[in-house]
Design a protein around this motif. Structure first.
Motif, PDB file in Angstrom:
ATOM      1  N   VAL A  25     -44.710  51.807  42.881  1.00 48.72           N
ATOM      2  CA  VAL A  25     -44.570  51.130  41.268  1.00 48.72           C
ATOM      3  C   VAL A  25     -46.302  50.332  40.994  1.00 48.72           C
ATOM      4  O   VAL A  25     -46.660  49.903  40.560  1.00 48.72           O
ATOM      5  CB  VAL A  25     -43.332  50.592  40.656  1.00 48.72           C
ATOM      6  N   ARG A  76     -46.644  46.579  35.213  1.00 50.83           N
ATOM      7  CA  ARG A  76     -46.148  47.670  36.031  1.00 50.83           C
ATOM      8  C   ARG A  76     -44.974  48.368  34.888  1.00 50.83           C
ATOM      9  O   ARG A  76     -44.611  49.174  35.662  1.00 50.83           O
ATOM     10  CB  ARG A  76     -44.941  46.506  36.902  1.00 50.83           C
ATOM     11  N   ILE A  80     -43.381  51.754  35.424  1.00 51.71           N
ATOM     12  CA  ILE A  80     -42.115  51.812  35.631  1.00 51.71           C
ATOM     13  C   ILE A  80     -41.597  52.683  34.756  1.00 51.71           C
ATOM     14  O   ILE A  80     -40.913  53.608  34.611  1.00 51.71           O
ATOM     15  CB  ILE A  80     -41.001  50.870  35.476  1.00 51.71           C
ATOM     16  N   LYS A  84     -39.567  56.626  35.137  1.00 47.53           N
ATOM     17  CA  LYS A  84     -37.633  56.646  34.616  1.00 47.53           C
ATOM     18  C   LYS A  84     -38.389  57.957  33.748  1.00 47.53           C
ATOM     19  O   LYS A  84     -37.511  58.719  33.927  1.00 47.53           O
ATOM     20  CB  LYS A  84     -38.025  55.443  33.782  1.00 47.53           C
TER      21      LYS A  84
END
Length: 95
Positions: A25, A76, A80, A84
């Motif tokens: 990440v 970030r 993320i 996902k």
């Protein structure tokens, strides 16, 4: 141009990233910033204390490590969200 666009991103709220992806990440976040900065610089933007669209100056045209925590968090969230989505679509992330 359709000004009535209603974004409908895929819901990834049920996806939990494994802890072992934390380093990924952060590397992705840094790269997201670098790609953004490279694009801006190619478009004629340069560093400036304040954002000025007319003069094409932006305070975030600095290395990732020099960004405020708030700005790094923005990058970030992009990383993320991408990870996902990859997982939600059934792909596995392995080293």
């Amino acid at each position: 141009m359709n000004k009535n666009h209603a974004p409908q991103p895929i819901d990834t709220s049920d996806v939990k990233l494994p802890e072992q992806l934390e380093d990924l990440v952060e590397e992705m976040s840094k790269n997201v910033h670098e790609v953004w900065a490279e694009t801006r610089i190619r478009q004629g933007w340069k560093y400036g204390v304040q954002r000025n669209d007319e003069l094409k100056t932006h305070p975030c045209l600095v290395p990732y490590e020099e960004l405020t925590e708030e700005e790094r968090e923005y990058d970030r969230n992009t990383a993320i969200g991408t990870l996902k989505l990859i997982m939600k679509l059934g792909f596995k992330i392995i080293r």
